[in-house]
Write a protein that holds these residues in place. Structure first.
Motif, PDB file in Angstrom:
ATOM      1  N   LYS A 321       0.829  -1.206   0.000  1.00 42.16           N
ATOM      2  CA  LYS A 321       0.000   0.000   0.000  1.00 42.16           C
ATOM      3  C   LYS A 321       0.864   1.258   0.000  1.00 42.16           C
ATOM      4  CE  LYS A 321      -3.695   2.324   2.566  1.00 42.16           C
ATOM      5  NZ  LYS A 321      -4.563   2.290   3.772  1.00 42.16           N
ATOM      6  N   PHE A 322       1.867   1.295   0.866  1.00 39.28           N
ATOM      7  CA  PHE A 322       2.748   2.458   0.971  1.00 39.28           C
ATOM      8  C   PHE A 322       3.492   2.707  -0.343  1.00 39.28           C
ATOM      9  CE2 PHE A 322       7.060   4.072   1.681  1.00 39.28           C
ATOM     10  CZ  PHE A 322       6.787   5.288   2.305  1.00 39.28           C
ATOM     11  N   PHE A 323       4.053   1.644  -0.919  1.00 39.94           N
ATOM     12  CA  PHE A 323       4.866   1.779  -2.123  1.00 39.94           C
ATOM     13  C   PHE A 323       4.025   2.247  -3.306  1.00 39.94           C
ATOM     14  CE2 PHE A 323       7.210  -0.224  -5.761  1.00 39.94           C
ATOM     15  CZ  PHE A 323       8.365   0.545  -5.649  1.00 39.94           C
ATOM     16  N   SER A 329       1.681   9.060  -6.239  1.00 40.26           N
ATOM     17  CA  SER A 329       1.761  10.475  -5.868  1.00 40.26           C
ATOM     18  C   SER A 329       2.653  11.265  -6.812  1.00 40.26           C
ATOM     19  CB  SER A 329       2.282  10.614  -4.430  1.00 40.26           C
ATOM     20  OG  SER A 329       3.666  10.271  -4.355  1.00 40.26           O
ATOM     21  N   GLU A 330       3.535  10.544  -7.511  1.00 38.86           N
ATOM     22  CA  GLU A 330       4.430  11.186  -8.487  1.00 38.86           C
ATOM     23  C   GLU A 330       3.939  10.990  -9.917  1.00 38.86           C
ATOM     24  OE1 GLU A 330       6.921  13.112  -7.791  1.00 38.86           O
ATOM     25  OE2 GLU A 330       6.766  12.840  -5.622  1.00 38.86           O
ATOM     26  N   THR A 336      -4.055  -0.713  -8.663  1.00 40.16           N
ATOM     27  CA  THR A 336      -4.462  -0.915  -7.273  1.00 40.16           C
ATOM     28  C   THR A 336      -4.718  -2.397  -7.075  1.00 40.16           C
ATOM     29  OG1 THR A 336      -5.492   1.263  -7.183  1.00 40.16           O
ATOM     30  CG2 THR A 336      -6.158  -0.338  -5.511  1.00 40.16           C
ATOM     31  N   SER A 337      -3.875  -3.057  -6.313  1.00 37.23           N
ATOM     32  CA  SER A 337      -4.023  -4.484  -6.061  1.00 37.23           C
ATOM     33  C   SER A 337      -3.353  -4.819  -4.739  1.00 37.23           C
ATOM     34  CB  SER A 337      -3.389  -5.306  -7.183  1.00 37.23           C
ATOM     35  OG  SER A 337      -3.366  -6.677  -6.849  1.00 37.23           O
ATOM     36  N   PRO A 338      -3.933  -5.746  -3.971  1.00 43.72           N
ATOM     37  CA  PRO A 338      -3.308  -6.140  -2.707  1.00 43.72           C
ATOM     38  C   PRO A 338      -2.185  -7.156  -2.878  1.00 43.72           C
ATOM     39  CG  PRO A 338      -5.369  -7.313  -2.984  1.00 43.72           C
ATOM     40  CD  PRO A 338      -5.255  -6.372  -4.159  1.00 43.72           C
ATOM     41  N   SER A 339      -1.911  -7.593  -4.094  1.00 44.03           N
ATOM     42  CA  SER A 339      -0.830  -8.565  -4.291  1.00 44.03           C
ATOM     43  C   SER A 339       0.517  -7.869  -4.118  1.00 44.03           C
ATOM     44  CB  SER A 339      -0.930  -9.201  -5.675  1.00 44.03           C
ATOM     45  OG  SER A 339      -0.336  -8.381  -6.664  1.00 44.03           O
ATOM     46  N   ARG A 391      10.391   1.120   5.316  1.00 43.87           N
ATOM     47  CA  ARG A 391       9.886   2.314   4.639  1.00 43.87           C
ATOM     48  C   ARG A 391      11.022   3.089   3.977  1.00 43.87           C
ATOM     49  NH1 ARG A 391       4.442   3.530   6.072  1.00 43.87           N
ATOM     50  NH2 ARG A 391       3.504   1.457   6.109  1.00 43.87           N
ATOM     51  N   LYS A 392      12.183   3.067   4.605  1.00 40.16           N
ATOM     52  CA  LYS A 392      13.351   3.736   4.017  1.00 40.16           C
ATOM     53  C   LYS A 392      13.731   3.068   2.693  1.00 40.16           C
ATOM     54  CE  LYS A 392      18.170   5.014   4.997  1.00 40.16           C
ATOM     55  NZ  LYS A 392      19.273   4.927   5.991  1.00 40.16           N
ATOM     56  N   ASP A 393      13.717   1.725   2.664  1.00 40.00           N
ATOM     57  CA  ASP A 393      13.996   0.995   1.421  1.00 40.00           C
ATOM     58  C   ASP A 393      13.018   1.398   0.326  1.00 40.00           C
ATOM     59  OD1 ASP A 393      16.000  -0.500   2.672  1.00 40.00           O
ATOM     60  OD2 ASP A 393      14.654  -2.180   3.124  1.00 40.00           O
ATOM     61  N   LEU A 394      11.738   1.399   0.666  1.00 38.50           N
ATOM     62  CA  LEU A 394      10.693   1.641  -0.326  1.00 38.50           C
ATOM     63  C   LEU A 394      10.679   3.090  -0.785  1.00 38.50           C
ATOM     64  CD1 LEU A 394       7.854  -0.534   1.217  1.00 38.50           C
ATOM     65  CD2 LEU A 394       9.419  -1.136  -0.633  1.00 38.50           C
ATOM     66  N   GLU A 395      10.967   4.010   0.120  1.00 41.29           N
ATOM     67  CA  GLU A 395      11.062   5.425  -0.254  1.00 41.29           C
ATOM     68  C   GLU A 395      12.227   5.633  -1.219  1.00 41.29           C
ATOM     69  OE1 GLU A 395       9.845   9.179  -0.549  1.00 41.29           O
ATOM     70  OE2 GLU A 395       8.871   7.837   0.895  1.00 41.29           O
TER      71      GLU A 395
END
Length: 415
Positions: A321-323, A329-330, A336-339, A391-395
Motif C-alpha cells: 500500500k505504501f509503495f 503520488s508522483e 491498485t491491487s493487494p498482491s 519504509r526507508k527501502d521503499l522510499e
C-alpha cells in the motif's frame, strides 16, 4: 554436418533474441535471498549491495534462523534425498505431515504435493481433462497452465483477461460445439473446467473468485485456481484468494511452496476424493522421485510459521500500500491491487532494459520483463515486495524509479 546444423539453428535463434532485446542472461547472487542482497554484477559502476525488489519470497522466510536450523536438523534426520517415487519407497513422514498442514492451512479435506508448481499444474490438468473435455483459460494464465492444457488434449477456449462476460460466451460456444459434434450426447454429458491464476504474475491483479464461483454453478463446470502468488500474501492471515474475498473455495486449489512459503514444491488442496484421484492419475506425481524429505519438512515448518505470525502478512500488505501510494503520488500509473507484484509498464524493450540497468547502478535490483513473458511492446519493471522491506527501502526505491522514468535520457546514460 550435424554440429553445423545445430550451430546454425541455435545461432539464428540467439541472434534474433539479441536483435529484439529479448536475449536473456542470469544474475548471480552471492548472498541468501533477502530484502538486501550481494550481487555479482558485470554492470560497470553498479554496487554489489542491492535492495532486492524482484523476489517471490514475499514474506522473507528463507533466511530466518529458526527455520534454517529446522531444515538443517531435518537433513540430519532424513538424509539428503528421498530415494524413490512416492508410490514406491519415497513416501516419508515429512511428506504426509506437509500435506496435512497444507490441507489445514487452506481449509480443505486433503492435499497432495508435487516437486514443483509447474508439475502440479501440468499433472493436475492433464489428469482431470481429456480430448473430449473443454477447458476455459484466462488469456494471461501462467505457462504451466498452458502446457497442462496442451498435454490434456482437451479443447481449449481462451477468454479475455478477467472478462466474465467473455468467459460465459466461451462456455456457450463450447456447449454449442459439443452438441453439434456429438449429436447423440446430451448437454448433461458436457465436461468443462475453468482454470485461472489467482494472482497474475506479471500484472499483479486478482481473479474475480466470487463471480467465477457463480459462473461455475450456473454452467455446471469445475473451477481450478492457481494460488502460486496468493498463498501467504492475500487474506488477513495469508490463506489466499478465498480468504481475501470472504467466499467459498474453488473445486481445485493449486499453489506453490517456493514463493511466500520459501521452500520448494507445488500442491493441490481439495476434497479427499480429488486428492485420491490425483495420486492415481497425475503422471507428474506418479513418475518422479519424491522431493527430499528435508525440503518437505522445511515447507511444513515454514507454513506453521506463517500461521503463527499473521503480522508478517500484514506487514507485506502495508508495504504494498505504501509503495503504490508513493509511486502514484508522483504520477506513475500503477494498478491498485493487494498482491505483492507491482508492474511499472515501460513499453519499449530496450528502454526497459536500460532503465533496469540504470537502477542497478543506484543499488536497486528490479528486472525488466520482456517478450515472450509479456506481449511485445509491453515491457515493464516488475517490482515485487517483501515483508521485511523498510519504509526507508521503499522510499529510496520509489524515488529512484520515478527519477529514472521521468528522466529517460540520463537513465540511459547511467548518470
Amino acid at each position: 554436418m550435424q554440429n553445423s546444423i545445430l550451430d546454425k539453428f541455435t545461432k539464428e535463434a540467439l541472434d534474433a533474441a539479441r536483435a529484439s532485446n529479448t536475449y536473456r542472461t542470469m544474475r548471480l547472487l552471492e548472498s541468501p535471498e533477502a530484502a538486501h542482497i550481494e550481487l555479482h554484477t558485470a554492470i560497470e559502476g553498479a554496487p554489489r549491495h542491492q535492495i532486492l525488489l524482484a523476489s517471490n519470497s514475499y514474506l522473507d522466510l528463507a533466511n530466518i534462523g529458526e527455520l534454517k536450523q529446522a531444515m538443517a536438523e531435518a537433513v540430519l534426520e532424513w538424509g539428503t534425498g528421498s530415494g524413490g517415487a512416492r508410490l514406491t519407497t519415497g513416501n516419508k513422514i515429512p511428506h504426509e505431515a506437509l500435506e496435512a498442514e497444507i490441507a489445514k492451512f487452506k481449509g480443505e479435506e486433503a492435499a497432495i504435493t508435487f516437486n514443483t508448481g509447474y508439475m502440479a499444474n501440468v499433472g493436475t490438468i492433464s489428469a482431470l481433462c481429456g480430448k473430449n473435455d473443454f477447458i476455459f483459460s484466462d488469456e494471461l494464465n501462467h505457462a504451466s497452465i498452458i502446457d497442462g492444457i496442451r498435454l490434456s488434449r482437451a479443447k481449449c477456449f481462451v477468454y479475455k483477461h478477467n472478462d466474465m462476460a467473455d468467459l460465459e460466451r466461451a462456455i456457450a460456444d463450447a456447449k454449442k460445439a459439443f452438441l453439434e459434434t456429438a449429436r447423440e450426447q446430451s448437454a448433461e454429458n458436457f465436461r468443462g473446467l475453468i482454470v485461472t491464476d489467482a494472482v497474475f504474475s506479471m500484472d499483479g491483479d486478482l481473479a474475480n473468485l466470487p463471480e467465477l464461483l457463480q459462473i461455475t454453478k450456473k454452467h455446471e463446470v469445475l473451477l481450478m485456481i492457481d494460488e502460486a502468488h496468493a498463498t501467504g500474501v492475500l487474506g488477513r492471515t495469508g490463506r489466499g484468494l478465498a480468504e481475501h474475498y470472504g467466499c467459498a473455495h474453488a473445486d481445485i486449489t493449486l499453489g506453490t511452496l517456493s514463493k511466500a512459503v520459501a521452500a520448494e514444491g507445488g500442491f493441490v488442496a481439495g476434497k479427499q476424493q480429488l486428492i485420491d484421484f490425483l495420486r492415481n492419475k497425475a503422471r507428474s506425481f506418479i513418475f518422479t522421485t519424491a522431493m527430499a524429505p528435508a525440503v518437505a519438512a522445511s515447507a511444513h515448518n515454514n507454513l506453521k510459521f506463517i500461521e503463527a505470525h499473521p503480522e508478517r502478512v500484514q506487514q507485506l500488505q502495508d508495504n504494498v500500500k505504501f509503495f503504490c501510494e508513493r509511486l502514484r503520488s508522483e504520477g506513475l500509473n500503477v494498478p491498485t491491487s493487494p498482491s505483492a507484484i507491482i508492474p511499472i509498464v515501460i513499453g519499449d524493450e530496450a528502454k526497459a532494459m536500460h532503465i533496469s540497468e540504470a537502477l542497478q547502478k543506484e543499488g536497486l535490483l528490479i528486472p525488466a520483463i520482456r517478450y515472450p513473458t509479456v506481449a511485445k511492446g509491453a515491457a515493464r519493471l516488475r517490482a515485487s515486495l517483501m515483508a521485511t522491506h523498510t519504509r526507508k527501502d521503499l522510499e529510496f526505491a520509489a524515488k529512484k524509479i520515478i527519477s529514472a522514468i521521468n528522466n529517460p535520457v540520463s537513465s540511459l546514460r547511467g548518470t
